[in-house]
Design an enzyme around this catalytic site. Structure first.
Site, mmCIF file in Angstrom:
data_model
loop_
_atom_site.group_PDB
_atom_site.id
_atom_site.type_symbol
_atom_site.label_atom_id
_atom_site.label_comp_id
_atom_site.label_asym_id
_atom_site.label_seq_id
_atom_site.Cartn_x
_atom_site.Cartn_y
_atom_site.Cartn_z
ATOM 1 N N ASP A 344 -112.344 -51.120 58.981
ATOM 2 C CA ASP A 344 -110.991 -50.607 59.161
ATOM 3 C C ASP A 344 -110.982 -49.745 60.431
ATOM 4 O O ASP A 344 -112.025 -49.229 60.845
ATOM 5 C CB ASP A 344 -110.605 -49.780 57.937
ATOM 6 C CG ASP A 344 -109.301 -49.039 58.134
ATOM 7 O OD1 ASP A 344 -108.315 -49.686 58.516
ATOM 8 O OD2 ASP A 344 -109.280 -47.812 57.925
ATOM 9 N N ASP A 544 -111.421 -46.494 54.315
ATOM 10 C CA ASP A 544 -111.205 -45.161 53.759
ATOM 11 C C ASP A 544 -109.879 -45.004 53.042
ATOM 12 O O ASP A 544 -109.645 -43.995 52.395
ATOM 13 C CB ASP A 544 -111.287 -44.110 54.871
ATOM 14 C CG ASP A 544 -110.057 -44.147 55.777
ATOM 15 O OD1 ASP A 544 -109.577 -45.268 56.081
ATOM 16 O OD2 ASP A 544 -109.575 -43.078 56.175
#
Length: 646
Positions: A344, A544
């Site tokens: 990400d 996250d």
């Protein structure tokens, strides 16, 4: 009457009824009781052997029985209990049979040595488990038991377990914060090493989050509790370490299944060995029984069983000390097989917070005044871009002109307006201030900055654009090195992001990532991870946020950043508490080292068993050498596994 009272009950007159204090060495002795018993058994065997010529036969046998009892009690109890519980024979029972067999043919000393070395190897294995369990016990010791709650202007000391959501607690310098919460008053440097492993304190003030078991260093904080004491980030870390130690790797599960079947095969082979050579090869009955007892000793899979667990526990403990939490041995084993890593962008490759990278002020206006005015206006907004502009203004200007902001309004999704010195300020996107004017500002400087993947915010004063702020979510300091290290290990990094193509391209180029996929919604991230699994077979996903959770769950190994959301932490298989991407390469290296040591142990233990069985069949090996060879190999594989603690 005092305004502040502390509810503390002390009973000084009860001291005479307290039990005597336990010596400091006593718990340490209990911790190593298995090792002490093994060494005591060995010492007794040595004394008995050295005094053989002067001891009577009954005394000589009696001392051996004592040595058997001291050294073999723990393993015998473990083996019998496990056999009754699972209704299956195990390696401990095999060693009991071997010791009894040795005694039955008159080899008392050899049987006692067998039990001694087996007990010693068991003590070493227990040592490796205790070493790993210290990761939990040391964490548990960091948990405060009491908290100072402020109610109706008074301080009350209550058990941490009694804390409730929205309680306000007082934490003084030198104290540990009892539960997760938000600072509502005060500021202090916080030692967060218990959570992140970082030794450098972090300054925390109003509205910032603080975590349970971190230490307030130089100030007093009023903290509003935002998480139940049983659900704090610290509690989740403890649960992760506990689960990691309890969950077994595929190799370990295979060995445990193999062990029961192997024990039965060995016992059948021993029974055959007792009579077949006597009947078929002309051996004496005593020689056949002797060789059967040697076979019982050397064919036991002690070293094979001990090849995996100490190494796995040592690797998990090693990683935990460095801020990398495995949720099980299976993940410690699997991460070494990863061929590609999907990452990400926001909060993983980058810091997750935009910062001002460039400010261009129209030459007809005062630079400091415009920056101060923009900072003062944006200070009244909670938008991340506004906070970044305010932070830039605070950092850049040592002496700020007095700015009074009036009639500040937020235009959702576009920007803000306000009145400063009787002038109308508009701060926001190009469309908000006028796209045509924005594109022509200072010869088209803004579109050039946008092409670099930066977010552009304009400042307009009374219908004239006077400034442009370029903002960017900067990559973490460790990102470039982490990506470079992954490539050197033959692992392909791929960035998955919901950002637009320009931003994604700029971040990928800066980080050194060759492959990236932009404009990803959470469901699309999931589909991309599925496609990457088909292409690379074994992939990891690092994220996250809530939007990363489905992809984390779908990947072979999900890795969450420690500052991530709860759902990301719960879905992942590995957690990087320090938010340091370079820990990924260290973890992969540790996993590969662990698997290499396990393979070494398995190959070595099987080789020793085969050699000992063959030399026994050829009547070369005698029982003492068989005991030393077999049990010595068990100790060696355990010591080899313990190398992973370093």
């Amino acid at each position: 009457m005092e305004t502040n009272t502390k509810v503390i009950q002390k009973t000084n007159n009860n001291q005479e009824h307290n039990p005597p204090e336990t010596p400091k060495w006593f718990p340490k002795a209990l911790e190593h009781i298995e090792l002490i018993a093994a060494l005591l058994s060995g010492l007794l065997i040595l004394i008995t052997w050295s005094l053989e010529s002067i001891l009577s036969e009954p005394m000589w046998i009696f001392l051996h029985i004592i040595a058997f009892s001291i050294g073999g009690f723990a393993k015998a109890r473990e083996g019998i209990t496990e056999t009754i519980r699972t209704k299956r024979l195990n390696v401990e029972m095999l060693m009991i049979f071997a010791a009894i067999g040795s005694v039955s043919i008159g080899y008392w000393t050899e049987g006692a040595i067998l039990i001694f070395i087996f007990a010693l190897s068991g003590a070493l294995e227990t040592y490796s488990m205790n070493k790993s369990n210290k990761a939990i016990s040391s964490l548990m010791e960091l948990q405060p038991e009491e908290a100072t709650v402020i109610k109706n202007g008074q301080e009350q000391i209550i058990p941490v377990s009694s804390l409730k959501m929205d309680d306000v607690i007082l934490v003084r310098a030198g104290e540990r914060i009892p539960a997760d919460g938000t600072v509502i008053k005060g500021s202090s440097a916080i030692d967060e090493s218990a959570i992140t492993g970082e030794s450098i304190p972090v300054n925390k003030g109003n509205s910032q989050e603080v975590y349970a078991s971190t230490v307030v260093l130089n100030g007093t904080l009023h903290v509003r509790i935002t998480t139940k004491p049983t659900e704090t980030l610290f509690q989740k870390i403890i649960a992760m370490v506990q689960n990691a130690q309890e969950e077994k790797s595929p190799s370990q599960l295979f060995i445990e299944r193999f062990e029961g079947m192997y024990v039965i095969i060995v016992l059948i082979a021993v029974a055959i060995m007792m009579f077949l050579p006597f009947l078929a090869f002309g051996w004496t009955i005593s020689e056949s029984i002797y060789r059967a007892m040697v076979l019982l000793v050397v064919a036991s899979p002690c070293a094979l069983v001990a090849s995996i667990s100490p190494a796995t526990l040592s690797a998990i403990s090693n990683a935990a000390r460095k801020g990398v939490l495995f949720k099980g041995g299976v993940h410690a084993e699997n991460v070494s097989n990863v061929k590609a890593i999907a990452l990400d962008k926001t909060g993983t490759l980058t810091n997750g917070k935009p910062v001002v990278t460039e400010v261009i002020i129209h030459p007809d206006f005062d630079r400091e005044y415009i920056i101060a005015a923009a900072g003062a206006i944006e200070n009244e907004s909670t938008h991340p871009l506004a906070q970044a502009i305010t932070a830039y203004s605070d950092k850049q200007l040592r002496s700020k002109p007095g700015i009074q902001v009036y009639d500040m309004k937020t235009i959702s999704g576009n920007g803000v307006t306000a009145i400063v010195d009787n002038k109308k300020y508009e701060i926001g996107k190009p469309d908000f201030v006028g796209r045509e004017a924005a594109s022509k500002y200072l010869n088209g400087i803004a579109p050039e900055l946008a092409l670099q993947g930066q977010t552009i915010i304009f400042v307009k004063v009374d219908n004239k654009i006077v400034a442009v702020f370029a903002l960017k979510d900067t990559i973490r300091n460790t990102t470039k090195k982490a990506i470079r290290d992954l490539k050197e290990r033959g692992i392909q990094p791929i960035m998955l992001t919901g950002d637009n193509e320009l931003t994604a391209k700029a971040v990928a180029e800066e980080a050194g990532i060759d492959q990236y996929i932009a404009n990803c919604l959470p469901q699309e991230k999931l589909e991309h991870v599925k496609e990457l699994r088909k292409k690379y077979h074994n992939i990891a996903m690092v994220g996250d946020g809530i939007n990363d959770a489905p992809a984390l769950a779908t990947s072979n190994v999900g890795i969450a950043m420690g500052e991530g959301t709860d759902i990301a932490l719960e879905t992942s298989d590995i957690v990087l508490m320090k938010n340091d991407l370079s820990r990924i390469t260290n973890t992969i290296t540790l996993s590969r080292r662990m698997n290499r040591i396990i393979k070494q142990n398995i190959f070595f233990s099987l080789s020793v068993i085969i050699v000992l069985i063959l030399t026994n069949y050829l009547q070369i090996l005698d029982l003492p050498l068989g005991v030393i060879g077999h049990e010595g190999s068990t100790i060696l594989v355990i010591l080899n596994g313990l190398r992973l603690l370093k």
